[in-house]
Design an enzyme around this catalytic site. Structure first.
Site, short mmCIF file in Angstrom:
data_model
loop_
_atom_site.label_atom_id
_atom_site.label_comp_id
_atom_site.label_asym_id
_atom_site.label_seq_id
_atom_site.Cartn_x
_atom_site.Cartn_y
_atom_site.Cartn_z
N HIS A 18 45.65 42.51 42.74
CA HIS A 18 47.04 42.41 42.39
C HIS A 18 47.95 42.21 43.94
O HIS A 18 48.78 41.58 43.80
CB HIS A 18 47.60 43.12 41.41
CG HIS A 18 46.75 42.98 39.98
ND1 HIS A 18 46.59 43.96 39.11
CD2 HIS A 18 46.41 41.95 39.67
CE1 HIS A 18 45.88 43.46 38.02
NE2 HIS A 18 45.68 42.15 38.16
N HIS A 41 40.53 33.96 33.17
CA HIS A 41 40.10 35.22 32.34
C HIS A 41 41.34 36.01 32.33
O HIS A 41 41.40 37.05 33.14
CB HIS A 41 38.89 35.63 32.89
CG HIS A 41 37.74 35.06 33.00
ND1 HIS A 41 37.48 33.82 33.84
CD2 HIS A 41 36.66 35.00 32.31
CE1 HIS A 41 36.31 33.16 33.67
NE2 HIS A 41 35.60 33.66 32.64
N SER A 108 47.43 40.24 35.65
CA SER A 108 47.67 39.31 36.59
C SER A 108 48.58 38.13 35.96
O SER A 108 49.32 37.65 36.60
CB SER A 108 46.35 38.40 37.07
OG SER A 108 45.60 38.23 35.98
N GLU A 126 42.05 32.97 27.88
CA GLU A 126 41.46 34.09 27.14
C GLU A 126 40.55 33.77 26.27
O GLU A 126 40.90 33.35 25.16
CB GLU A 126 42.17 35.43 27.20
CG GLU A 126 41.45 36.70 26.56
CD GLU A 126 40.47 37.04 27.65
OE1 GLU A 126 39.31 37.26 27.04
OE2 GLU A 126 40.65 37.40 28.89
N ASP A 163 37.28 29.36 26.68
CA ASP A 163 36.44 29.51 27.70
C ASP A 163 37.21 29.40 29.06
O ASP A 163 37.58 28.16 29.17
CB ASP A 163 35.19 28.88 27.74
CG ASP A 163 34.31 29.24 28.74
OD1 ASP A 163 33.77 30.52 29.08
OD2 ASP A 163 34.01 28.14 29.49
N GLY A 164 37.02 30.20 30.11
CA GLY A 164 37.85 30.04 31.32
C GLY A 164 37.28 29.04 32.07
O GLY A 164 37.96 28.14 32.75
N ASP A 184 38.62 35.32 37.41
CA ASP A 184 38.25 36.64 37.29
C ASP A 184 37.14 36.91 36.17
O ASP A 184 37.71 37.80 35.19
CB ASP A 184 39.78 37.31 37.05
CG ASP A 184 39.61 38.94 37.26
OD1 ASP A 184 38.49 39.60 37.73
OD2 ASP A 184 40.44 39.64 36.90
#
Length: 301
Positions: A18, A41, A108, A126, A163-164, A184
């Site tokens: 971060h 994500h 994030s 997500e 799905d990312g 991520d």
């Protein structure tokens, strides 16, 4: 390994990721034109560190005291880390914490939303239903979206239960023609390193000029080197690897540190990151052999 976001909120890996994210967004904002921030994500968006210390059945040893907790009272922060810490403090206080120690920590998505100008758009993805529900609650003005279509809040923030990795195919290239993409994943699957590298390759084929940040855990050095080889094999644009280790390679702990692969970093971003990571390594290391490393996997031309 299991790296569900909320189990580890505010730990050393969050601090590193971060703090770098804050400086990266600021660097991209030096240009007047906006960009899309795509978080593949996204997790929950915000975390109550007291609640997250409790697992599904048993209490867990909290990780934040050796992460954000080690920075909370320090006064010697370099500028990049100082801005990150101030953002966390403001989030914590806005949630009502008046205690001298941190309780509420931004993920994030919340960090990006706080820093975004009117020119920026956020797409937050997500796939885990519970995590997505919490993300929706964090951004309560946005309605729940399924199937990847999303509902925008003022055309600025959209939430996507999907799905990312699929989001990289669905959302790139962006209409803004500028993008900051944070990948991520939780690294729960044995083949997650290969999946992450493959997804990055797909994203680069669709939008090679984007700035991509791919988080990875430092467990076995050989595995990371194999990961680097796969990324270099994509023939990417300039690519940087930033690493923070809180313990040496021979330490018994499984998670020894973490890293960020950064494709198309802003000009001279490595110079700014070097001082930040060296400082964080000095403050966050828990065993001998900790430190930081910055490596060009594909040098700038």
């Amino acid at each position: 390994m299991n790296y569900r976001h909320h189990f580890h909120a505010g730990n050393f890996a969050d601090v590193m990721k971060h703090a770098v994210l804050v400086r990266l967004i600021r660097a991209l904002q030096k240009k007047p034109s906006g960009f899309v921030y795509l978080d593949t994500h996204a997790g929950r968006g915000g975390y109550d560190l007291v609640r997250e210390a409790v697992g599904e059945t048993l209490a867990r040893t909290p990780e934040w005291p050796d992460g954000i907790g080690r920075l909370w009272q320090r006064t010697d922060l370099p500028p990049g880390v100082a801005e990150y810490l101030q953002l966390v403090r403001e989030f914590d206080r806005a949630r009502g914490n008046l205690e001298p120690t941190v309780r509420f920590y931004p993920g994030s998505p919340r960090i990006a939303a706080t820093l975004a100008r009117g020119e920026e758009r956020l797409a937050l993805c997500e796939r885990h239903p519970e995590e997505f529900g919490a993300l929706s609650a964090e951004f309560s003005a946005s309605k729940r979206s399924r199937g990847g279509e999303g509902t925008r809040r003022g055309n600025r923030i959209s939430l996507h239960e999907m799905d990312g990795y699929g989001a990289l195919r669905a959302m790139l290239p962006p209409p803004e023609r500028r993008a900051l993409v944070l990948i991520d994943p939780p690294y729960e699957a044995q083949d997650e390193f290969a999946s992450a590298a493959s997804a990055l390759g797909e994203a680069l084929r669709r939008f090679p000029s984007g700035t991509y940040v791919l988080w990875y855990p430092l467990t076995q050095r050989a595995r990371v080197q194999e990961f680097f080889t796969a990324i270099v094999g994509l023939n990417p644009p300039p690519t940087l690897a930033l690493e923070l280790a809180i313990a040496g390679d021979d330490a018994p702990r499984k998670l020894k540190g973490c890293g960020l692969v950064m494709v198309n970093p802003p000009w001279q971003f490595d110079h700014e990151a070097r001082g930040m990571l060296a400082y964080l390594a000095s403050v966050l290391a828990v065993e001998a052999g900790g430190g930081s490393r910055i490596t060009w996997l594909v040098p700038e031309k």
